[in-house]
Design a protein around this motif. Structure first.
Motif, PDB file in Angstrom:
ATOM      1  N   GLU A  50      -1.954  -6.649  -2.735  1.00 24.84           N
ATOM      2  CA  GLU A  50      -1.944  -7.804  -1.833  1.00 24.84           C
ATOM      3  C   GLU A  50      -2.685  -7.422  -0.563  1.00 24.84           C
ATOM      4  O   GLU A  50      -2.502  -6.330  -0.024  1.00 24.84           O
ATOM      5  CB  GLU A  50      -0.511  -8.232  -1.512  1.00 24.84           C
ATOM      6  N   LEU A  51      -3.520  -8.312  -0.073  1.00 24.35           N
ATOM      7  CA  LEU A  51      -4.355  -8.013   1.084  1.00 24.35           C
ATOM      8  C   LEU A  51      -4.082  -8.986   2.221  1.00 24.35           C
ATOM      9  O   LEU A  51      -3.613 -10.103   1.991  1.00 24.35           O
ATOM     10  CB  LEU A  51      -5.839  -8.070   0.714  1.00 24.35           C
ATOM     11  N   ASN A  52      -4.390  -8.542   3.455  1.00 27.43           N
ATOM     12  CA  ASN A  52      -4.265  -9.387   4.637  1.00 27.43           C
ATOM     13  C   ASN A  52      -5.617 -10.011   4.974  1.00 27.43           C
ATOM     14  O   ASN A  52      -6.661  -9.367   4.815  1.00 27.43           O
ATOM     15  CB  ASN A  52      -3.791  -8.574   5.843  1.00 27.43           C
ATOM     16  N   TYR A  53      -5.563 -11.241   5.459  1.00 30.33           N
ATOM     17  CA  TYR A  53      -6.786 -11.895   5.935  1.00 30.33           C
ATOM     18  C   TYR A  53      -6.582 -12.309   7.388  1.00 30.33           C
ATOM     19  O   TYR A  53      -5.535 -12.840   7.740  1.00 30.33           O
ATOM     20  CB  TYR A  53      -7.113 -13.123   5.084  1.00 30.33           C
ATOM     21  N   ASP A  55       7.628  -4.526   0.821  1.00 28.62           N
ATOM     22  CA  ASP A  55       7.139  -4.598   2.195  1.00 28.62           C
ATOM     23  C   ASP A  55       7.827  -3.497   2.995  1.00 28.62           C
ATOM     24  O   ASP A  55       8.715  -3.731   3.815  1.00 28.62           O
ATOM     25  CB  ASP A  55       7.447  -5.968   2.786  1.00 28.62           C
ATOM     26  N   THR A  56       7.418  -2.265   2.737  1.00 22.81           N
ATOM     27  CA  THR A  56       8.036  -1.107   3.373  1.00 22.81           C
ATOM     28  C   THR A  56       7.006  -0.363   4.220  1.00 22.81           C
ATOM     29  O   THR A  56       5.801  -0.496   4.021  1.00 22.81           O
ATOM     30  CB  THR A  56       8.638  -0.154   2.329  1.00 22.81           C
ATOM     31  N   PHE A  57       7.516   0.436   5.167  1.00 18.43           N
ATOM     32  CA  PHE A  57       6.641   1.087   6.140  1.00 18.43           C
ATOM     33  C   PHE A  57       6.803   2.603   6.114  1.00 18.43           C
ATOM     34  O   PHE A  57       7.430   3.189   7.003  1.00 18.43           O
ATOM     35  CB  PHE A  57       6.941   0.593   7.567  1.00 18.43           C
ATOM     36  N   PHE A  68       4.609  -5.508  -9.925  1.00 15.25           N
ATOM     37  CA  PHE A  68       4.891  -4.863  -8.647  1.00 15.25           C
ATOM     38  C   PHE A  68       3.641  -4.783  -7.777  1.00 15.25           C
ATOM     39  O   PHE A  68       2.560  -4.433  -8.249  1.00 15.25           O
ATOM     40  CB  PHE A  68       5.424  -3.445  -8.865  1.00 15.25           C
ATOM     41  N   SER A  69       3.841  -5.104  -6.511  1.00 15.19           N
ATOM     42  CA  SER A  69       2.773  -4.955  -5.528  1.00 15.19           C
ATOM     43  C   SER A  69       3.389  -4.348  -4.271  1.00 15.19           C
ATOM     44  O   SER A  69       4.604  -4.222  -4.161  1.00 15.19           O
ATOM     45  CB  SER A  69       2.133  -6.308  -5.205  1.00 15.19           C
ATOM     46  N   THR A  70       2.538  -3.957  -3.341  1.00 12.57           N
ATOM     47  CA  THR A  70       3.062  -3.374  -2.109  1.00 12.57           C
ATOM     48  C   THR A  70       2.093  -3.609  -0.964  1.00 12.57           C
ATOM     49  O   THR A  70       0.990  -4.132  -1.152  1.00 12.57           O
ATOM     50  CB  THR A  70       3.361  -1.871  -2.288  1.00 12.57           C
ATOM     51  N   ARG A  71       2.502  -3.174   0.189  1.00 10.48           N
ATOM     52  CA  ARG A  71       1.789  -3.404   1.443  1.00 10.48           C
ATOM     53  C   ARG A  71       0.602  -2.439   1.554  1.00 10.48           C
ATOM     54  O   ARG A  71       0.782  -1.225   1.580  1.00 10.48           O
ATOM     55  CB  ARG A  71       2.794  -3.195   2.573  1.00 10.48           C
ATOM     56  N   LEU A  72      -0.579  -2.996   1.650  1.00  6.00           N
ATOM     57  CA  LEU A  72      -1.799  -2.184   1.701  1.00  6.00           C
ATOM     58  C   LEU A  72      -1.797  -1.243   2.904  1.00  6.00           C
ATOM     59  O   LEU A  72      -2.210  -0.083   2.802  1.00  6.00           O
ATOM     60  CB  LEU A  72      -3.019  -3.105   1.749  1.00  6.00           C
ATOM     61  N   ASN A  73      -1.311  -1.723   4.045  1.00  7.14           N
ATOM     62  CA  ASN A  73      -1.348  -0.917   5.259  1.00  7.14           C
ATOM     63  C   ASN A  73      -0.435   0.302   5.203  1.00  7.14           C
ATOM     64  O   ASN A  73      -0.573   1.223   6.018  1.00  7.14           O
ATOM     65  CB  ASN A  73      -0.990  -1.772   6.479  1.00  7.14           C
ATOM     66  N   SER A  74       0.509   0.300   4.251  1.00  8.12           N
ATOM     67  CA  SER A  74       1.368   1.476   4.092  1.00  8.12           C
ATOM     68  C   SER A  74       0.561   2.711   3.736  1.00  8.12           C
ATOM     69  O   SER A  74       0.987   3.845   3.999  1.00  8.12           O
ATOM     70  CB  SER A  74       2.408   1.225   2.993  1.00  8.12           C
ATOM     71  N   PHE A  75      -0.609   2.508   3.167  1.00  7.00           N
ATOM     72  CA  PHE A  75      -1.388   3.629   2.655  1.00  7.00           C
ATOM     73  C   PHE A  75      -2.339   4.219   3.683  1.00  7.00           C
ATOM     74  O   PHE A  75      -3.158   5.075   3.362  1.00  7.00           O
ATOM     75  CB  PHE A  75      -2.095   3.221   1.359  1.00  7.00           C
ATOM     76  N   ASP A  91     -10.841   2.143   0.243  1.00  6.54           N
ATOM     77  CA  ASP A  91     -10.155   3.438   0.187  1.00  6.54           C
ATOM     78  C   ASP A  91      -8.653   3.235  -0.028  1.00  6.54           C
ATOM     79  O   ASP A  91      -8.022   3.950  -0.817  1.00  6.54           O
ATOM     80  CB  ASP A  91     -10.362   4.230   1.486  1.00  6.54           C
ATOM     81  N   LEU A  92      -8.090   2.271   0.678  1.00  6.10           N
ATOM     82  CA  LEU A  92      -6.663   2.001   0.562  1.00  6.10           C
ATOM     83  C   LEU A  92      -6.302   1.524  -0.844  1.00  6.10           C
ATOM     84  O   LEU A  92      -5.278   1.923  -1.411  1.00  6.10           O
ATOM     85  CB  LEU A  92      -6.229   0.967   1.602  1.00  6.10           C
ATOM     86  N   ILE A  93      -7.151   0.661  -1.405  1.00  6.02           N
ATOM     87  CA  ILE A  93      -6.910   0.191  -2.775  1.00  6.02           C
ATOM     88  C   ILE A  93      -6.981   1.360  -3.754  1.00  6.02           C
ATOM     89  O   ILE A  93      -6.176   1.462  -4.688  1.00  6.02           O
ATOM     90  CB  ILE A  93      -7.926  -0.905  -3.154  1.00  6.02           C
ATOM     91  N   GLU A  94      -7.921   2.254  -3.511  1.00  3.16           N
ATOM     92  CA  GLU A  94      -8.044   3.446  -4.354  1.00  3.16           C
ATOM     93  C   GLU A  94      -6.765   4.270  -4.290  1.00  3.16           C
ATOM     94  O   GLU A  94      -6.261   4.733  -5.329  1.00  3.16           O
ATOM     95  CB  GLU A  94      -9.236   4.286  -3.880  1.00  3.16           C
TER      96      GLU A  94
END
Length: 331
Positions: free
Chosen positions: A47-50, A266-268, A6-13, A32-35
């Motif tokens: 998963e990260l955005n570039y 991929d949830t917001f 399972f993975s998720t959207r980093l920006n959700s955090f 910080d978000l990964i933490e």
């Protein structure tokens, strides 16, 4: 499906639960978000955005942070900034088009360096808004050629196309399962595939399980983004919160085809605690996965084979009966 990942959207955090917010105005970093993500029970990957998530941190810092938290990187998703608002691979200015290709190649390299399995391309601006605005054949060829160029330079890396029918453009070139599979056929590279996003398929009024079957039939399924919504917008709501039975069918076909890839949420979450929201998604997916096991793949196969809508509705009926009986036991 075994050993669920399972993975998720980093920006959700960026949405801050009370336990993380102390009233300070300090900038939240990628680390910080990964933490924060590491506090989600059951989460295995990040998963990260570039280039969005690498503007102020290095690849080595991300790699070390993920390792320290006992997580893994699932992949990299491209996020082209406002430089490309007139198009990424179809931009009329060759300098900007080449920059989009360069950014994509850099993302593939970083994905490989971090141990990710797939680089996901979403071309938000390769489309049009008005009639007579675009030479469709020329734009199609420009998009196909650009992705082919990236794929051929990185033959050992998986590159996946995430289609979306609209937003922010009124129309996109790779807008549905059919045109995307056609584009992949034109690209003609073994390492190019497709990422299916539930919300995007619903926006196009596709049945997600059918799109999954078509992608699988061509051995092009490289990733899935699971979420939910009300069809007209990319709502990014919690899994099966709106389309329960279609989500169940989607998971049934994942199991039928022995999908062992990543489950990406991929949830917001905006008003929800992102940790609890992600944990809810994981719990729901696991329960729906177990539910299909309880019903039995062979049993469902027979129902599908008979093409009887009343018989297929018995799947929902049996679920409701089970819930009712369990509630009676509790009472």
């Amino acid at each position: 499906m075994n050993n669920l990942k399972f993975s998720t959207r980093l920006n959700s955090f960026f949405t801050e639960p009370d336990k993380f917010w102390d009233g300070s105005k300090e900038k939240v970093t990628t680390l910080d978000l990964i933490e924060r993500m590491s506090h989600v029970e059951g989460l295995t990957h990040v998963e990260l955005n570039y280039p969005q998530h690498f503007t102020e941190v290095t690849v080595d810092e991300v790699k070390q942070k993920v390792k320290d938290l006992n997580l893994k990187v699932s992949g990299i998703a491209l996020r082209y900034d406002q430089t490309f608002y007139r198009g990424e691979f179809t931009n009329s200015q060759n300098e900007i088009r080449q920059k989009a290709i360069q950014l994509t190649e850099e993302a593939v390299e970083i994905c490989d360096e971090l141990g990710g399995t797939v680089t996901t391309i979403w071309m938000a601006n390769d489309g049009f808004d008005y009639s007579f605005q675009l030479n469709y054949q020329e734009a199609w060829e420009m998009q196909v050629e650009a992705i082919r160029e990236v794929a051929q330079k990185n033959p050992n890396s998986n590159i996946s196309i995430e289609y979306k029918p609209y937003q922010p453009r009124a129309f996109t070139l790779f807008s549905d399962i059919g045109t995307t599979l056609l584009g992949i056929e034109d690209i003609n590279c073994d390492n190019v595939g497709i990422t299916l996003d539930l919300c995007h398929m619903l926006m196009k009024k596709e049945n997600p399980a059918l799109s999954l079957a078509l992608a699988q039939s061509r051995n092009k399924l490289m990733g899935i983004h699971v979420n939910d919504g009300y069809q007209d917008n990319d709502d990014g709501m919690m899994l099966s919160s709106v389309h329960f039975i279609q989500t169940l069918e989607f998971i049934y076909y994942l199991k039928k085809y022995d999908y062992n890839g990543l489950i990406y949420f991929d949830t917001f979450p905006i008003r929800e605690d992102p940790i609890k929201e992600c944990e809810m998604n994981i719990k729901v997916f696991k329960l729906m996965n177990e539910l299909i096991d309880q019903l039995g793949l062979d049993h469902i196969d027979n129902i599908v084979k008979n093409k009887d809508s009343l018989e297929s509705q018995n799947i929902l009926l049996s679920i409701l009966n089970t819930v009712t009986k369990e509630k009676a036991k509790i009472s």
